[in-house]
Design a protein around this motif. Structure first.
Motif, mmCIF file in Angstrom:
data_model
loop_
_atom_site.group_PDB
_atom_site.id
_atom_site.type_symbol
_atom_site.label_atom_id
_atom_site.label_comp_id
_atom_site.label_asym_id
_atom_site.label_seq_id
_atom_site.Cartn_x
_atom_site.Cartn_y
_atom_site.Cartn_z
ATOM 1 N N LYS A 48 0.938 -0.844 0.012
ATOM 2 C CA LYS A 48 0.156 0.060 -0.195
ATOM 3 C C LYS A 48 0.668 1.530 -0.061
ATOM 4 C CE LYS A 48 -3.891 -1.823 2.075
ATOM 5 N NZ LYS A 48 -5.251 -1.618 1.019
ATOM 6 N N GLN A 49 0.530 1.987 -0.824
ATOM 7 C CA GLN A 49 1.384 3.583 -0.940
ATOM 8 C C GLN A 49 1.848 4.042 0.846
ATOM 9 O OE1 GLN A 49 -0.587 6.929 -2.907
ATOM 10 N NE2 GLN A 49 0.366 8.411 -0.889
ATOM 11 N N LYS A 50 1.311 4.042 2.170
ATOM 12 C CA LYS A 50 1.654 4.289 3.386
ATOM 13 C C LYS A 50 3.146 3.598 3.355
ATOM 14 C CE LYS A 50 0.175 4.596 7.704
ATOM 15 N NZ LYS A 50 -0.433 4.483 9.315
ATOM 16 N N GLU A 51 3.072 1.769 2.772
ATOM 17 C CA GLU A 51 3.636 0.943 3.670
ATOM 18 C C GLU A 51 5.020 1.312 2.467
ATOM 19 O OE1 GLU A 51 1.821 -2.092 3.282
ATOM 20 O OE2 GLU A 51 1.175 -2.053 5.066
ATOM 21 N N ALA A 52 4.719 1.451 1.680
ATOM 22 C CA ALA A 52 5.928 1.701 0.152
ATOM 23 C C ALA A 52 6.559 3.030 0.597
ATOM 24 C CB ALA A 52 5.301 1.807 -1.253
ATOM 25 N N VAL A 53 6.730 4.352 1.250
ATOM 26 C CA VAL A 53 6.545 5.305 0.837
ATOM 27 C C VAL A 53 7.691 5.606 2.919
ATOM 28 C CG1 VAL A 53 6.154 7.687 1.927
ATOM 29 C CG2 VAL A 53 4.880 6.971 0.116
ATOM 30 N N MET A 54 6.919 4.655 3.287
ATOM 31 C CA MET A 54 8.033 4.210 4.964
ATOM 32 C C MET A 54 8.791 3.926 4.000
ATOM 33 S SD MET A 54 4.888 2.926 7.260
ATOM 34 C CE MET A 54 6.593 2.618 9.300
ATOM 35 N N GLU A 55 8.887 2.197 3.132
ATOM 36 C CA GLU A 55 10.123 1.664 2.162
ATOM 37 C C GLU A 55 10.905 2.599 1.978
ATOM 38 O OE1 GLU A 55 11.183 -1.914 2.316
ATOM 39 O OE2 GLU A 55 10.273 -1.951 4.051
ATOM 40 N N ALA A 56 10.781 3.869 1.037
ATOM 41 C CA ALA A 56 11.620 4.207 0.129
ATOM 42 C C ALA A 56 12.647 5.071 1.659
ATOM 43 C CB ALA A 56 10.726 5.517 -0.139
ATOM 44 N N ARG A 57 11.637 5.170 2.696
ATOM 45 C CA ARG A 57 12.604 6.193 4.140
ATOM 46 C C ARG A 57 13.543 5.119 4.300
ATOM 47 N NH1 ARG A 57 9.695 9.179 9.147
ATOM 48 N NH2 ARG A 57 8.672 6.114 9.152
ATOM 49 N N ARG A 58 12.908 4.079 4.422
ATOM 50 C CA ARG A 58 13.941 2.942 5.195
ATOM 51 C C ARG A 58 15.281 2.636 4.747
ATOM 52 N NH1 ARG A 58 14.928 -2.252 4.894
ATOM 53 N NH2 ARG A 58 13.660 -2.128 3.119
ATOM 54 N N HIS A 59 15.381 2.383 3.033
ATOM 55 C CA HIS A 59 15.865 2.745 1.928
ATOM 56 C C HIS A 59 17.326 3.771 2.072
ATOM 57 C CE1 HIS A 59 15.067 -1.668 0.006
ATOM 58 N NE2 HIS A 59 14.515 -1.092 0.161
ATOM 59 N N LEU A 60 16.709 4.790 2.381
ATOM 60 C CA LEU A 60 17.299 6.135 1.641
ATOM 61 C C LEU A 60 18.289 6.469 3.106
ATOM 62 C CD1 LEU A 60 17.652 8.227 -0.360
ATOM 63 C CD2 LEU A 60 15.132 9.408 1.053
ATOM 64 N N VAL A 61 17.357 5.948 4.224
ATOM 65 C CA VAL A 61 17.931 5.746 5.881
ATOM 66 C C VAL A 61 19.434 5.086 5.595
ATOM 67 C CG1 VAL A 61 18.321 5.420 7.823
ATOM 68 C CG2 VAL A 61 16.622 6.807 7.184
ATOM 69 N N GLU A 62 19.007 3.687 4.823
ATOM 70 C CA GLU A 62 20.118 2.890 5.161
ATOM 71 C C GLU A 62 21.649 3.742 4.262
ATOM 72 O OE1 GLU A 62 18.355 -1.141 4.374
ATOM 73 O OE2 GLU A 62 17.282 -1.097 5.937
ATOM 74 N N ALA A 63 21.122 3.314 2.859
ATOM 75 C CA ALA A 63 22.226 4.380 2.035
ATOM 76 C C ALA A 63 22.876 5.467 2.716
ATOM 77 C CB ALA A 63 21.454 4.955 1.138
ATOM 78 N N ALA A 64 22.134 6.220 3.445
ATOM 79 C CA ALA A 64 23.036 7.387 3.676
ATOM 80 C C ALA A 64 23.871 7.070 5.133
ATOM 81 C CB ALA A 64 22.323 8.599 4.767
ATOM 82 N N SER A 65 23.156 6.164 5.653
ATOM 83 C CA SER A 65 24.002 5.548 6.944
ATOM 84 C C SER A 65 25.484 4.239 6.442
ATOM 85 C CB SER A 65 23.428 4.224 7.842
ATOM 86 O OG SER A 65 22.649 5.035 7.973
ATOM 87 N N ARG A 66 25.385 4.069 5.028
ATOM 88 C CA ARG A 66 26.319 3.616 4.969
ATOM 89 C C ARG A 66 27.357 4.557 4.318
ATOM 90 N NH1 ARG A 66 23.013 -0.555 2.643
ATOM 91 N NH2 ARG A 66 22.474 0.542 0.555
ATOM 92 N N GLU A 67 27.178 5.767 3.707
ATOM 93 C CA GLU A 67 27.741 6.564 3.363
ATOM 94 C C GLU A 67 28.038 7.362 4.933
ATOM 95 O OE1 GLU A 67 29.318 6.921 0.467
ATOM 96 O OE2 GLU A 67 27.973 5.089 -0.202
ATOM 97 N N ASN A 68 28.388 7.118 5.527
ATOM 98 C CA ASN A 68 28.203 7.969 6.450
ATOM 99 C C ASN A 68 27.662 9.642 6.349
ATOM 100 O OD1 ASN A 68 29.971 6.089 8.581
ATOM 101 N ND2 ASN A 68 31.158 6.490 7.278
ATOM 102 N N LEU A 69 26.997 9.720 6.441
ATOM 103 C CA LEU A 69 25.577 11.119 6.228
ATOM 104 C C LEU A 69 25.209 11.423 7.260
ATOM 105 C CD1 LEU A 69 24.619 10.457 2.276
ATOM 106 C CD2 LEU A 69 26.757 11.499 2.829
ATOM 107 N N PRO A 70 25.231 13.130 8.187
ATOM 108 C CA PRO A 70 25.057 13.040 9.025
ATOM 109 C C PRO A 70 22.860 12.821 8.924
ATOM 110 C CG PRO A 70 25.364 15.087 8.399
ATOM 111 C CD PRO A 70 25.573 13.449 6.680
ATOM 112 N N ILE A 71 22.517 11.744 9.097
ATOM 113 C CA ILE A 71 21.011 11.384 9.268
ATOM 114 C C ILE A 71 20.368 11.266 10.288
ATOM 115 C CG2 ILE A 71 20.892 8.989 8.278
ATOM 116 C CD1 ILE A 71 19.382 10.033 5.954
ATOM 117 N N LYS A 72 19.819 11.785 11.015
ATOM 118 C CA LYS A 72 18.688 11.806 11.882
ATOM 119 C C LYS A 72 17.606 11.030 11.115
ATOM 120 C CE LYS A 72 20.346 16.346 13.387
ATOM 121 N NZ LYS A 72 20.281 17.537 14.287
ATOM 122 N N MET A 73 17.398 10.021 11.994
ATOM 123 C CA MET A 73 15.739 8.933 12.025
ATOM 124 C C MET A 73 14.491 9.453 11.847
ATOM 125 S SD MET A 73 14.836 6.364 9.695
ATOM 126 C CE MET A 73 13.117 5.822 9.999
#
Length: 319
Positions: free
Chosen positions: A150-175
């Motif tokens: 569903k759209q709500k869950e898909a958008v949350m997946e987009a955020r999760r993937h983005l946070v994981e990618a930023a963490s791997r690159e040591n970017l200053p992300i605030k979850m």
């Protein structure tokens, strides 16, 4: 029974071309096909293929068996014009402009990942992104989510993937927890902007998330939700009342260009709604009341179409 001879010359030529192509495909695959047809045009095509001289010769010698099912798409016009469910992939494909030269992919505006400052949404200095990311496993997994969740869950997946990618690159992300907004996704995307290595490593993923942000912010998205609500209401109403009363409910919503706001339906929107209505209602009882209601809707639509200052290509084709 409608035969090939009953069709216009242009359609006859198209049917013969389809039959020739199908025969060539079956020849290349060494197939002896058995055809099944659902719908009038499908029966014509299946009959033509059955009697096609080249196909008859092929079936005598081919070794592999196959079943071919022809289905008239007009039997499911409600499927083609309906706004189904809560699916992010379908919204992205419907709302964003087509990628030039492609029918099944869209243009994703990539300006947000650059230092270019422009308010022009059609900015063509930066090459557009797209949805097809065959070499990026994370992007492929995210696209699967867009199609299946569903759209709500898909958008949350987009955020999760983005946070994981930023963490791997040591970017200053605030979850942050809670509801995902397009603005929040944009702020995460900004972290990648000045890091070329991170951009390169996650370019596919960033294109899909940008597509999500642009779709959620797009004015057509709220109209999509209105369509969906109207279609659900229509299904309930048609079950309880006759077609004339449904058409009478629709009539005040048909407005000319100078009377419309951005939330009102356009002429094309009404044509889509009418196709949906007549497709889901099944057999209609004809009578004076229906004739009168249809006549009023026709008049209102013709006036609205004639008042369009710049008719769209679809309206031009119809008129």
């Amino acid at each position: 029974e409608v035969g090939l001879g009953a069709l216009p010359a242009e359609v006859r030529a198209a049917v013969r071309a389809v039959v020739g192509d199908l025969d060539a495909l079956c020849t290349a695959l060494g197939l002896r096909e058995e055809s099944f047809a659902v719908g009038a045009l499908s029966r014509v095509i299946a009959a033509e293929l059955a009697s096609y001289a080249s196909a008859r010769n092929r079936r005598r010698t081919a070794t592999n068996k196959a079943s071919v099912v022809f289905v008239d798409r007009t039997l499911d016009l409600a499927g083609a014009v309906g706004h189904h469910g809560d699916n992010l992939a379908e919204k992205i494909l419907s709302v964003l402009p087509n990628l030039p030269g492609h029918k099944t992919d869209v243009m994703v505006n990539m300006v947000e990942l650059t230092a270019l400052q422009t308010t022009d949404e059609t900015c063509s200095i930066i090459a557009p992104g797209c949805l097809a990311q065959p070499n990026d496993p994370a992007a492929r997994a995210l696209w699967e989510s867009f199609m299946n969740l569903k759209q709500k869950e898909a958008v949350m997946e987009a955020r999760r993937h983005l946070v994981e990618a930023a963490s791997r690159e040591n970017l200053p992300i605030k979850m942050s927890m809670g509801r995902v907004t397009p603005e929040q996704l944009s702020s995460y995307i900004q972290l990648f902007r000045n890091n070329l290595k991170a951009l390169e490593n996650h370019c596919g993923l960033l294109q899909l998330v940008l597509a999500t942000v642009q779709t959620l912010k797009h004015p057509q998205t709220s109209k999509w939700d209105n369509f969906l609500a109207f279609e659900r209401l229509l299904l309930q109403t048609i079950g309880e009342s006759e077609m004339p009363s449904v058409l009478n409910q629709l009539l005040p919503m048909i407005k000319s260009h100078n009377e419309r706001t951005k939330d009102d339906y356009t002429c094309e929107d009404f044509l889509v709604l009418l196709v949906y209505m007549y497709s889901v209602v099944g057999e209609i009882k004809s009578g004076k009341e229906l004739d009168a209601a249809e006549e009023e809707v026709k008049k209102a639509l013709v006036k609205a179409i004639c008042d369009e200052p710049e008719p769209s290509p679809v309206l031009q084709k119809i008129t």
